[in-house]
Design a protein around this motif. Structure first.
Motif, short mmCIF file in Angstrom:
data_model
loop_
_atom_site.label_atom_id
_atom_site.label_comp_id
_atom_site.label_asym_id
_atom_site.label_seq_id
_atom_site.Cartn_x
_atom_site.Cartn_y
_atom_site.Cartn_z
N ARG A 118 0.86 -1.19 0.00
CA ARG A 118 0.00 0.00 0.00
C ARG A 118 0.89 1.24 0.00
O ARG A 118 1.94 1.25 0.65
N ALA A 119 0.45 2.28 -0.73
CA ALA A 119 1.13 3.57 -0.63
C ALA A 119 0.54 4.28 0.58
O ALA A 119 -0.68 4.49 0.64
N VAL A 120 1.38 4.62 1.54
CA VAL A 120 0.89 5.24 2.77
C VAL A 120 0.96 6.77 2.71
O VAL A 120 0.45 7.45 3.60
N ALA A 121 1.60 7.29 1.68
CA ALA A 121 1.69 8.74 1.50
C ALA A 121 1.95 9.01 0.02
O ALA A 121 2.37 8.13 -0.73
N GLY A 122 1.69 10.26 -0.37
CA GLY A 122 2.04 10.70 -1.72
C GLY A 122 0.93 10.56 -2.74
O GLY A 122 -0.17 10.09 -2.44
N GLU A 123 1.25 10.99 -3.94
CA GLU A 123 0.31 10.96 -5.06
C GLU A 123 1.09 10.96 -6.37
O GLU A 123 2.28 11.24 -6.40
N ILE A 124 0.37 10.67 -7.44
CA ILE A 124 0.96 10.74 -8.78
C ILE A 124 0.65 12.13 -9.34
O ILE A 124 -0.50 12.57 -9.34
N ILE A 125 1.69 12.81 -9.79
CA ILE A 125 1.54 14.16 -10.32
C ILE A 125 1.86 14.15 -11.81
O ILE A 125 2.87 13.59 -12.24
N ILE A 126 0.99 14.77 -12.60
CA ILE A 126 1.25 14.92 -14.04
C ILE A 126 2.14 16.15 -14.20
O ILE A 126 1.71 17.27 -13.93
N VAL A 127 3.39 15.94 -14.62
CA VAL A 127 4.33 17.04 -14.83
C VAL A 127 4.05 17.72 -16.16
O VAL A 127 4.03 18.93 -16.26
N SER A 128 3.83 16.90 -17.19
CA SER A 128 3.49 17.44 -18.51
C SER A 128 2.61 16.43 -19.24
O SER A 128 2.73 15.22 -19.00
N ILE A 129 1.75 16.96 -20.10
CA ILE A 129 0.88 16.08 -20.87
C ILE A 129 0.50 16.81 -22.15
O ILE A 129 0.32 18.03 -22.16
N GLY A 130 0.42 16.06 -23.24
CA GLY A 130 0.04 16.66 -24.51
C GLY A 130 -0.11 15.60 -25.58
O GLY A 130 0.02 14.40 -25.31
N PRO A 131 -0.37 16.04 -26.81
CA PRO A 131 -0.50 15.08 -27.90
C PRO A 131 0.83 14.40 -28.18
O PRO A 131 1.89 14.99 -27.97
N HIS A 132 0.76 13.16 -28.60
CA HIS A 132 1.98 12.42 -28.96
C HIS A 132 2.16 12.53 -30.47
O HIS A 132 1.47 11.86 -31.23
N SER A 133 3.08 13.37 -30.87
CA SER A 133 3.28 13.62 -32.30
C SER A 133 3.89 12.41 -33.00
O SER A 133 3.87 12.34 -34.22
N GLY A 134 4.42 11.46 -32.25
CA GLY A 134 5.03 10.29 -32.86
C GLY A 134 4.04 9.23 -33.30
O GLY A 134 4.42 8.19 -33.80
N THR A 135 2.75 9.48 -33.10
CA THR A 135 1.75 8.50 -33.50
C THR A 135 0.91 9.03 -34.64
O THR A 135 0.67 10.21 -34.75
N ALA A 136 0.51 8.15 -35.51
CA ALA A 136 -0.44 8.49 -36.58
C ALA A 136 -1.71 7.73 -36.26
O ALA A 136 -1.90 6.60 -36.67
N PRO A 137 -2.58 8.36 -35.45
CA PRO A 137 -3.74 7.62 -34.95
C PRO A 137 -4.72 7.24 -36.05
O PRO A 137 -4.90 7.97 -37.03
N ALA A 138 -5.33 6.10 -35.88
CA ALA A 138 -6.39 5.66 -36.78
C ALA A 138 -7.62 6.50 -36.50
O ALA A 138 -7.71 7.17 -35.47
N ALA A 139 -8.56 6.45 -37.40
CA ALA A 139 -9.81 7.19 -37.19
C ALA A 139 -10.43 6.78 -35.87
O ALA A 139 -10.46 5.60 -35.52
N GLY A 140 -10.89 7.77 -35.11
CA GLY A 140 -11.53 7.48 -33.84
C GLY A 140 -10.56 7.22 -32.71
O GLY A 140 -10.93 6.70 -31.66
N SER A 141 -9.27 7.58 -32.89
CA SER A 141 -8.29 7.40 -31.82
C SER A 141 -7.32 8.58 -31.82
O SER A 141 -7.25 9.35 -32.78
N THR A 142 -6.59 8.71 -30.72
CA THR A 142 -5.59 9.76 -30.60
C THR A 142 -4.48 9.29 -29.68
O THR A 142 -4.69 8.41 -28.86
#
Length: 194
Positions: A118-142
């Motif tokens: 069990r985690a008794v302290a802390g949290e997960i923090i999003i430092v950065s988030i954005g589109p992934h330019s390295g993917t060519a998503p199929a229709a209906g996905s990103t």
């Protein structure tokens, strides 16, 4: 001008050295119609067709929704680490994940539960988030990429510290499933910085 209409004289063109002022009216050149611009989230704007503008805007909305969904999942994963895992998909897990992503995270939280961690302290923090330019998503996905800091999580087993969280990147594909977006596929890597 009246003389010309009456037919009394011949028109004379003004000479360039003439001191008399003459008024000429000319139609302004037509204003060029600007070509549409596609501005993908996190990408470089470019000229495109009206159809591409609509497609790009739809993809941008999908990416924004995937980012919001990932933020929602991150809160749930912190909760599950603090709760000591789970045996089955939670309501929030089902509302945010599907496919390989769900199978992967469910396996992690089942392992945590069976190992009595069990985690008794802390949290997960999003430092950065954005589109992934390295993917060519199929229709209906990103595709999105997030750099995550879970180093504040303090894991224990039976009251004894065993380890802390890590800094990592996740590459996620979100996909429309029956018209609802879900986090579908994921790959992760430990990183030294975000």
């Amino acid at each position: 001008m009246l003389l010309l209409l009456a037919g009394c004289t011949q028109p004379v063109a003004p000479s360039p050295s003439s001191s008399s002022s003459s008024t000429t009216t000319s139609a302004a050149p037509p204003t060029p119609t600007p070509s549409p611009v596609c501005s993908p989230t996190g990408g470089t704007p470019r000229a495109c067709s009206p159809e591409e503008v609509e497609k790009t805007e739809k993809q941008n909305r999908l990416t924004e929704e995937a980012i919001a969904l990932y933020r929602r999942w991150t809160k749930e994963s912190t909760r599950l680490y603090r709760a000591g895992g789970t045996d089955k998909p939670t309501k929030e897990m089902l509302a945010t994940t599907a496919g390989e992503f769900q199978g992967s995270v469910l396996g992690i939280f089942q392992d945590i539960k069976s190992a009595h961690i069990r985690a008794v302290a802390g949290e997960i923090i999003i430092v950065s988030i954005g589109p992934h330019s390295g993917t060519a998503p199929a229709a209906g996905s990103t595709g999105i990429v997030a750099c995550m800091d879970s180093r504040s999580l303090k894991f224990e087993r039976g009251g004894k510290p065993i380890r802390d969280g890590i800094l990592f990147k996740e590459y996620v594909v979100a996909k429309l499933i029956k018209e609802e977006l879900r986090l579908w596929d994921v790959s992760s890597e430990v990183v030294k910085s975000c």
